[in-house]
Design an enzyme around this catalytic site. Structure first.
Site, short mmCIF file in Angstrom:
data_model
loop_
_atom_site.label_atom_id
_atom_site.label_comp_id
_atom_site.label_asym_id
_atom_site.label_seq_id
_atom_site.Cartn_x
_atom_site.Cartn_y
_atom_site.Cartn_z
N HIS A 105 0.85 -1.19 0.00
CA HIS A 105 0.00 0.00 0.00
C HIS A 105 0.88 1.23 0.00
O HIS A 105 1.94 1.23 0.62
CB HIS A 105 -0.93 0.01 1.23
CG HIS A 105 -2.08 0.92 1.06
ND1 HIS A 105 -2.01 2.26 1.36
CD2 HIS A 105 -3.32 0.69 0.57
CE1 HIS A 105 -3.17 2.81 1.08
NE2 HIS A 105 -3.99 1.89 0.58
N ASP A 109 -8.07 -4.80 -0.40
CA ASP A 109 -8.59 -5.39 -1.64
C ASP A 109 -8.32 -6.88 -1.74
O ASP A 109 -8.99 -7.58 -2.50
CB ASP A 109 -8.01 -4.67 -2.86
CG ASP A 109 -8.72 -3.35 -3.05
OD1 ASP A 109 -9.90 -3.27 -2.69
OD2 ASP A 109 -8.08 -2.41 -3.53
N1 CMC Z 1 4.23 -7.51 -5.27
C1 CMC Z 1 5.57 -7.57 -5.37
N2 CMC Z 1 6.41 -6.55 -5.11
C2 CMC Z 1 5.85 -5.38 -4.74
C3 CMC Z 1 4.46 -5.23 -4.62
C4 CMC Z 1 3.63 -6.35 -4.89
N3 CMC Z 1 2.31 -6.26 -4.77
N4 CMC Z 1 4.18 -3.97 -4.24
C5 CMC Z 1 5.36 -3.34 -4.12
N5 CMC Z 1 6.39 -4.19 -4.41
C6 CMC Z 1 7.82 -3.89 -4.34
C7 CMC Z 1 8.29 -3.03 -5.49
O1 CMC Z 1 8.73 -3.81 -6.57
C8 CMC Z 1 9.38 -2.23 -4.84
O2 CMC Z 1 10.51 -3.08 -4.72
P1 CMC Z 1 12.01 -2.44 -4.78
O3 CMC Z 1 12.11 -1.54 -3.58
O4 CMC Z 1 12.90 -3.64 -4.71
O5 CMC Z 1 12.08 -1.70 -6.09
C9 CMC Z 1 8.88 -1.99 -3.41
O6 CMC Z 1 8.00 -3.11 -3.15
C10 CMC Z 1 8.12 -0.68 -3.24
O7 CMC Z 1 7.10 -0.61 -4.26
P2 CMC Z 1 6.48 0.72 -4.83
O8 CMC Z 1 5.79 0.40 -6.11
O9 CMC Z 1 7.53 1.79 -4.85
O10 CMC Z 1 5.44 1.09 -3.70
P3 CMC Z 1 4.32 2.16 -3.83
O11 CMC Z 1 4.05 2.62 -2.44
O12 CMC Z 1 4.64 3.19 -4.85
O13 CMC Z 1 3.08 1.31 -4.43
C11 CMC Z 1 1.17 -0.08 -4.59
C12 CMC Z 1 2.00 0.86 -3.69
C13 CMC Z 1 -0.16 -0.36 -3.86
C14 CMC Z 1 0.86 0.61 -5.92
C15 CMC Z 1 1.96 -1.39 -4.82
O14 CMC Z 1 2.26 -2.01 -3.57
C16 CMC Z 1 1.23 -2.37 -5.73
O15 CMC Z 1 1.38 -2.30 -6.94
N6 CMC Z 1 0.44 -3.33 -5.13
C17 CMC Z 1 -0.37 -4.25 -5.91
C18 CMC Z 1 -1.65 -3.54 -6.36
C19 CMC Z 1 -2.64 -3.39 -5.22
O16 CMC Z 1 -2.91 -4.30 -4.45
N7 CMC Z 1 -3.23 -2.17 -5.13
C20 CMC Z 1 -4.30 -1.88 -4.16
C21 CMC Z 1 -3.91 -0.87 -3.17
S1 CMC Z 1 -5.10 -0.78 -1.84
C22 CMC Z 1 -6.48 -0.05 -2.55
C23 CMC Z 1 -6.40 1.41 -2.57
O17 CMC Z 1 -6.39 2.01 -1.49
O18 CMC Z 1 -6.37 1.98 -3.69
#
Ligand code: CMC
Length: 428
Positions: A307, A364
């Site tokens: 998240h 989710d």
């Molecule tokens: N599976 C595998 N690796 C992940 C995931 C995941 N679901 N989410 C983040 N990572 C890794 C990412 O590759 C990165 O690794 P590194 O530091 O080695 O490069 C690290 O964790 C940080 O990721 P980020 O993309 O910079 O984190 P963020 O805070 O920008 O993104 C997120 C948050 C929700 C977009 C992301 O965790 C994601 O894509 N999750 C899957 C989609 C999901 O479940 N979304 C629903 C969110 S809850 C509903 C809402 O409130 O909208």
């Protein structure tokens, strides 16, 4: 003494006030930065940018706290009804019984949609994604209520638009599903509660009675409350920024629905079930898919994990996980996808990659599983999220307009070509 932030640029020190919220969170007020220094800040994805001062929702991502107007999400999900929470978000206080009765009565009166809108539904292809239909239909409401276009109308007129939208969204949502199935539309029924009415319009058929299960109503009520607001996320910021141009409520919310649709935001609940189905069809080897999620060369991510703001746990996920276990037991559901979900949850929670990055199951992950158990089709999951989030979007839009916030207009750092002469097409 109030705190001051200092920025040194070209040997000169500039001072900026530090402001503090009611929950002690702090910000450096850089609204005069460009005027004073000629510089702007760069913050792609707005990870450190406060776009507004808001009194609606407080969340602490590190401590896993979520409050609506000061009330904890745990208490609201346990004790309140969705429309009571909607009133709280939109009008700032919990309603008295008389206020709640009047609010419910007004919403109940407006659940019908104009008969002409049926033609719009019929013109969509059967395979149309219901989120595309919903966003268009909500924007189309503005064409039936042209008085809603006036940004300076009275409070009563604004309230009427708000009540109409709250009343009509479940009807539009259920009808987008009925249309995709090519089933006859079921009209709203005034004797039902908000959640019962939605389930009736989704699942009843003119040929037979549909008995709304109270277990399902209670789970739906909880789910909608948990999704009702989440401060300045992608779709809410979209609603506020569209509304800041004095665009009407329907078009602002339609934009929010479009923003919610994406798989990284509200679309994740649909992606969770699709991912579980994919793993199931592939033989159910959870470890293989966890390895894929960790592989930087592989674009696959575990949907429903991680998240943007919750870095320890998602408080909504804690509540919903319990509701999920309860409902699966009460409805006696035995689904192979569920076993995969449980295993995935366990493996990821114990895996160093996920632990070190604070990637926990989010709301989710469980909401997708519950919606599936309730018989809601996968493509409707994000539509369900929209129904839940509507009061939050409305509250944020209302706050923004009442605070008379300026039009949203971020800046940029230009990194394109510097000036050059036009080259005739024959010489390129
Ligand atoms: N599976 C595998 N690796 C992940 C995931 C995941 N679901 N989410 C983040 N990572 C890794 C990412 O590759 C990165 O690794 P590194 O530091 O080695 O490069 C690290 O964790 C940080 O990721 P980020 O993309 O910079 O984190 P963020 O805070 O920008 O993104 C997120 C948050 C929700 C977009 C992301 O965790 C994601 O894509 N999750 C899957 C989609 C999901 O479940 N979304 C629903 C969110 S809850 C509903 C809402 O409130 O909208």
């Amino acid at each position: 003494m109030s705190e001051i932030a200092k920025i040194e640029l070209g040997g000169q020190v500039f001072e900026f006030p530090v402001i503090e919220g009611t929950e002690k969170e702090k910000a450096i007020d850089i609204s005069k930065l460009r005027d004073m220094t000629g510089y702007i800040t760069l913050d792609t994805g707005y990870k450190n940018t406060g776009a507004t001062k808001s009194g609606i929702t407080f969340l602490d991502g590190e401590l896993g706290i979520l409050h609506y107007r000061g009330y904890s999400i745990e208490q609201l999900a346990d004790k309140a009804s969705f429309l009571e929470v909607a009133y709280l978000l939109i009008y700032g206080e919990l309603p008295t019984q008389a206020e709640l009765d009047a609010f419910i009565s007004s919403i109940t009166k407006h659940t019908l949609i104009h008969e002409d809108m049926k033609q719009f539904f019929e013109a969509y292809p059967a395979k149309a994604h219901p989120m595309g239909v919903l966003a268009s239909m909500v924007c189309s409401l503005s064409t039936f209520y042209p008085e809603s276009l006036d940004p300076n109308r009275s409070k009563e007129a604004k309230d009427l638009t708000i009540h109409r939208l709250l009343a009509k969204l479940p009807t539009l949502a259920a009808w987008s599903y009925k249309n995709a199935m090519r089933h006859p539309f079921m009209y709203p029924r005034n004797e039902f509660s908000y959640c019962e009415n939605f389930l009736h319009m989704m699942f009843a058929m003119p040929t037979e009675d549909y008995k709304v299960d109270p277990v399902v109503v209670s789970a739906l009520n909880k789910l909608l409350i948990l999704h009702a607001d989440h401060e300045q996320n992608c779709s809410t910021s979209t609603v506020r920024i569209v509304g800041s141009s004095q665009s009407n409520l329907y078009s602002s919310i339609s934009a929010g629905i479009s923003a919610l649709w994406g798989p990284l935001h509200g679309g994740a609940n649909q992606e969770v079930i699709e991912m579980l189905e994919q793993i199931h069809q592939d033989g159910g080897d959870v470890d293989k898919w966890v390895a894929k999620a960790k592989d930087k060369e592989d674009p696959f991510r575990l949907m429903g994990f991680g998240h943007r703001v919750y870095k320890n746990f998602d408080p909504r996920a804690t509540i919903i996980k319990k509701a999920c276990d309860d409902i699966l037991e009460k409805l006696n559901i035995n689904d192979p996808m569920l076993a995969i979900a449980k295993r995935l949850e366990q493996v990821a929670l114990e895996d160093e990659y996920f632990k070190s990055r604070n990637l926990y199951p989010n709301v989710d992950f469980y909401s997708g599983i519950i919606y599936k158990a309730l018989g809601i089709p996968t493509e409707m999951f994000t539509v369900m999220f929209s129904i839940g989030r509507l009061p939050g979007w409305i509250a944020q839009w209302k706050e923004m307009t009442e605070n008379k916030e300026p039009i949203g207009r971020p800046r940029q750092i230009y990194v394109g070509a510097t000036p050059r002469d036009y080259v005739d097409i024959s010489k390129r």
